[in-house]
Design an enzyme around this catalytic site. Structure first.
Site, short mmCIF file in Angstrom:
data_model
loop_
_atom_site.label_atom_id
_atom_site.label_comp_id
_atom_site.label_asym_id
_atom_site.label_seq_id
_atom_site.Cartn_x
_atom_site.Cartn_y
_atom_site.Cartn_z
N GLU A 1 2.52 -2.65 -4.28
CA GLU A 1 1.99 -1.48 -3.59
C GLU A 1 3.14 -0.58 -3.15
O GLU A 1 4.27 -1.04 -2.92
CB GLU A 1 1.19 -1.95 -2.36
CG GLU A 1 0.55 -0.84 -1.55
CD GLU A 1 -0.33 -1.38 -0.42
OE1 GLU A 1 -0.93 -0.57 0.30
OE2 GLU A 1 -0.44 -2.61 -0.29
N ASN B 1 -3.91 -0.71 0.76
CA ASN B 1 -4.28 0.33 1.71
C ASN B 1 -3.71 1.68 1.33
O ASN B 1 -4.31 2.73 1.61
CB ASN B 1 -3.80 -0.06 3.12
CG ASN B 1 -4.56 -1.24 3.70
OD1 ASN B 1 -5.57 -1.68 3.14
ND2 ASN B 1 -4.07 -1.76 4.80
N ASN C 1 -10.14 0.05 -2.32
CA ASN C 1 -9.49 -1.11 -1.71
C ASN C 1 -10.06 -1.38 -0.32
O ASN C 1 -10.14 -0.47 0.51
CB ASN C 1 -7.98 -0.86 -1.58
CG ASN C 1 -7.27 -1.99 -0.85
OD1 ASN C 1 -7.04 -3.06 -1.41
ND2 ASN C 1 -6.91 -1.76 0.41
N GLU C 2 -10.49 -2.60 -0.08
CA GLU C 2 -10.92 -3.07 1.24
C GLU C 2 -11.79 -2.05 1.97
O GLU C 2 -11.56 -1.74 3.15
CB GLU C 2 -9.70 -3.44 2.09
CG GLU C 2 -8.96 -4.66 1.56
CD GLU C 2 -7.82 -5.14 2.45
OE1 GLU C 2 -7.54 -4.46 3.46
OE2 GLU C 2 -7.22 -6.18 2.15
N TYR D 1 -5.19 -13.93 3.37
CA TYR D 1 -3.80 -14.26 3.68
C TYR D 1 -3.77 -15.46 4.61
O TYR D 1 -4.72 -15.71 5.36
CB TYR D 1 -3.09 -13.06 4.31
CG TYR D 1 -2.92 -11.90 3.35
CD1 TYR D 1 -1.87 -11.89 2.44
CD2 TYR D 1 -3.83 -10.85 3.33
CE1 TYR D 1 -1.72 -10.84 1.54
CE2 TYR D 1 -3.68 -9.80 2.44
CZ TYR D 1 -2.63 -9.80 1.54
OH TYR D 1 -2.49 -8.76 0.64
N GLU E 1 -5.82 -10.19 -3.89
CA GLU E 1 -4.77 -10.25 -2.87
C GLU E 1 -4.79 -11.62 -2.23
O GLU E 1 -5.79 -12.01 -1.62
CB GLU E 1 -4.93 -9.17 -1.79
CG GLU E 1 -4.59 -7.76 -2.25
CD GLU E 1 -4.56 -6.76 -1.09
OE1 GLU E 1 -4.22 -7.17 0.05
OE2 GLU E 1 -4.87 -5.59 -1.33
N GLN F 1 2.69 -9.70 -2.25
CA GLN F 1 2.97 -8.81 -3.38
C GLN F 1 4.09 -9.41 -4.21
O GLN F 1 4.39 -10.58 -4.03
CB GLN F 1 3.30 -7.43 -2.87
CG GLN F 1 2.11 -6.77 -2.16
CD GLN F 1 2.41 -5.34 -1.71
OE1 GLN F 1 3.27 -4.66 -2.21
NE2 GLN F 1 1.67 -4.90 -0.70
#
Length: 505
Positions: free
Chosen positions: A26, A71, A171-172, A243, A291, A351
């Protein structure tokens, strides 16, 4: 401690999609700038990309990479990153409160991905933008010539289209922190129409719709249900994000989070099946776990910084010093993806460089592999083929996040040519070696090709690779396993991860 396991050649889970070992990068922190791209670095190539980083990336054999966010993508104008570099605007990135110079855009990244031998998986902005901008982006990337956007690409020196087949629809979007956050039905409708527009560019295009940002969201799992009810027939994957951390400093509870992840996958698979049945649909949707990683060492301090700093350019952010414990955990998570490969077809470590990453760099200096690089590399190199069922009988333990957790964690993959099998084995016990008896049925002429092991001493759990000492946590040759009488027998050290390769007939 004794652990018995059994594998049969005919008892398989699924054919593993190579993209299970993909990555994510990202425009965030130093992932791009001074990560993969640093024109003034001594190792930089003609395009400004660091060659020693490219070497580390190539050695992972990554099949696909998600870009440019994250994001970041929810306020990104892809047009800012094309054309002459001197004409590109500097923008404020609201997601990470930093400056974006746009010196790396789609064309630069495409050249890097080609050099790294990785297929691109691109995300479109559905936060501040919509169908029209997504359609234009696909036309710029994929149409040969003769239209405004394809000819604009050609005027930028790229004659041949990129042929990008994987497109992420935002995204999200369930997250209140996301720029352009939407309610589930609203997003589902937009994703449906955007997917139809994207797929109009030709056969072979696949789209990924946003699932929950994590399994602790208050809207989970009803978000998935509502979104899929709006777009089921026109998308191919639904994303999962998660995460992990060990703030309690309890290794066994940390390792048990692998089981928690399995429940997450199973729950979303159930939602998919429910919506398919409700809609009487004929197509299948799979999971894109795009992710995942360990993120906790600096998370609290980083959060304070990026919410208050004054728009720096490529600041150090989320640069985790991963340790031995993290490497063992990542190995277990990869095992779970293998065991769930009938539902999870794509997964992206988040990442790739500097930002919660297997690869770290020093600005103007060295690059090195973190501890989690190695289990990720082993899975990518040897975890392709057919996932096999593994029956395990061993002592178990209970923790807060899961109960009846095996001390022995095993996944197995039969190579595409059927001539070798790779076993990924973890002994989660902090202090006891595991006496392993792994029976292999339906295989002839078993021979041990390689055994690589990490760990063996829980007192070293917090040891990490650093720029000054880049080889503190690396694999070593194992010497406690042997093949005989149709079985692999021997000892797995306490607190260890093993990659075991066997040739088979």
């Amino acid at each position: 401690m004794k652990g018995r396991a059994s594998i049969h050649r005919d008892f398989s889970i699924a054919q593993i999609d190579d993209r299970l070992y993909s990555a994510f990068i990202e425009h965030m922190g130093r992932a791009i700038y001074s990560g993969i791209y640093e024109p003034d670095h001594p190792t930089a190539n003609a395009d400004g990309f660091r060659n020693e980083v490219l070497d580390l990336v190539r050695n992972l054999k990554i099949p696909a990479i998600r870009y440019p966010g994250g994001n970041f993508v929810s306020a990104y104008k892809w047009e800012d990153g094309v054309g002459p570099k001197e004409d590109r605007p500097v923008r404020l990135d609201l997601a990470w409160r930093s400056k974006e110079t746009n010196q790396v855009g789609i064309n630069e990244f495409a050249r890097w991905a080609k050099d790294a031998e990785i297929e691109m998986m691109l995300a479109v902005n559905l936060g501040t933008r919509g169908i029209e901008e997504a359609r234009n982006f696909v036309e710029y990337c994929n149409h040969p010539s003769g239209t405004y956007w394809s000819d604009l690409r050609r005027s930028h020196g790229v004659e041949d289209p990129y042929g990008v087949n994987m497109w992420c629809l935002g995204n999200e979007m369930d997250g209140p922190w996301q720029i352009g956050h939407m309610e589930a039905k609203e997003y589902g409708r937009l994703a449906d129409e955007t997917s139809k527009a994207v797929k109009a560019f030709g056969k072979g295009i696949e789209t990924v719709v946003c699932g929950s940002s994590n399994d602790q969201m208050p809207t989970y799992p009803d978000w998935e249900r509502q979104v899929l009810e709006e777009c089921y027939e026109n998308v191919d994957y639904i994303s999962l994000h998660k995460y992990f951390g060990n703030n309690s400093r309890n290794s066994l509870n940390y390792f048990a989070k692998v089981e928690e992840t399995g429940r997450y996958i199973q729950s979303i698979a159930g939602v998919i099946d429910y919506v398919k049945a409700k809609k009487r649909a004929k197509n299948d949707i799979y999971i894109c776990f795009d992710e995942w990683n360990v993120w906790y060492h600096n998370r609290e301090e980083d959060s304070k910084n990026w919410h208050s700093w004054d728009w720096p350019e490529a600041p150090a952010l989320l640069e985790e010093d991963y340790n031995l414990e993290d490497a063992i955990f990542v190995g277990g998570l990869l095992n779970e993806f293998i065991r769930r490969s009938d539902r999870v077809k794509i997964a992206c470590i988040a990442q790739l460089v500097n930002v919660i990453a297997p690869i770290r760099t020093e600005r103007g200096g060295k690059a090195w592999a973190t501890s989690i690089y190695y289990p990720y590399q082993f899975a990518s190199l040897y975890g392709r083929g057919t996932a096999l069922n593994v029956s395990v009988d061993c002592p178990r333990y209970d923790e807060a996040v899961a109960q009846d957790v095996n001390y022995l964690d095993v996944a197995a993959v039969l190579a595409p040519d059927g001539k070798s099998i790779t076993v990924f084995a973890i002994n989660r016990s902090p202090d006891e070696a595991m006496e392993l008896d792994l029976a292999l049925h339906g295989f002839d002429n078993l021979k041990l090709i390689d055994h690589q092991v990490m760990g063996g001493d829980s007192s070293l759990a917090r040891v990490a690779n650093t720029c000054a000492e880049p080889n503190k946590v690396t694999p070593r040759k194992g010497d406690r396993l042997a093949v005989g009488e149709g079985a692999l027998k021997g000892e797995l050290p306490a607190f260890s991860y093993s990659m075991i390769r066997l040739s088979v007939g």
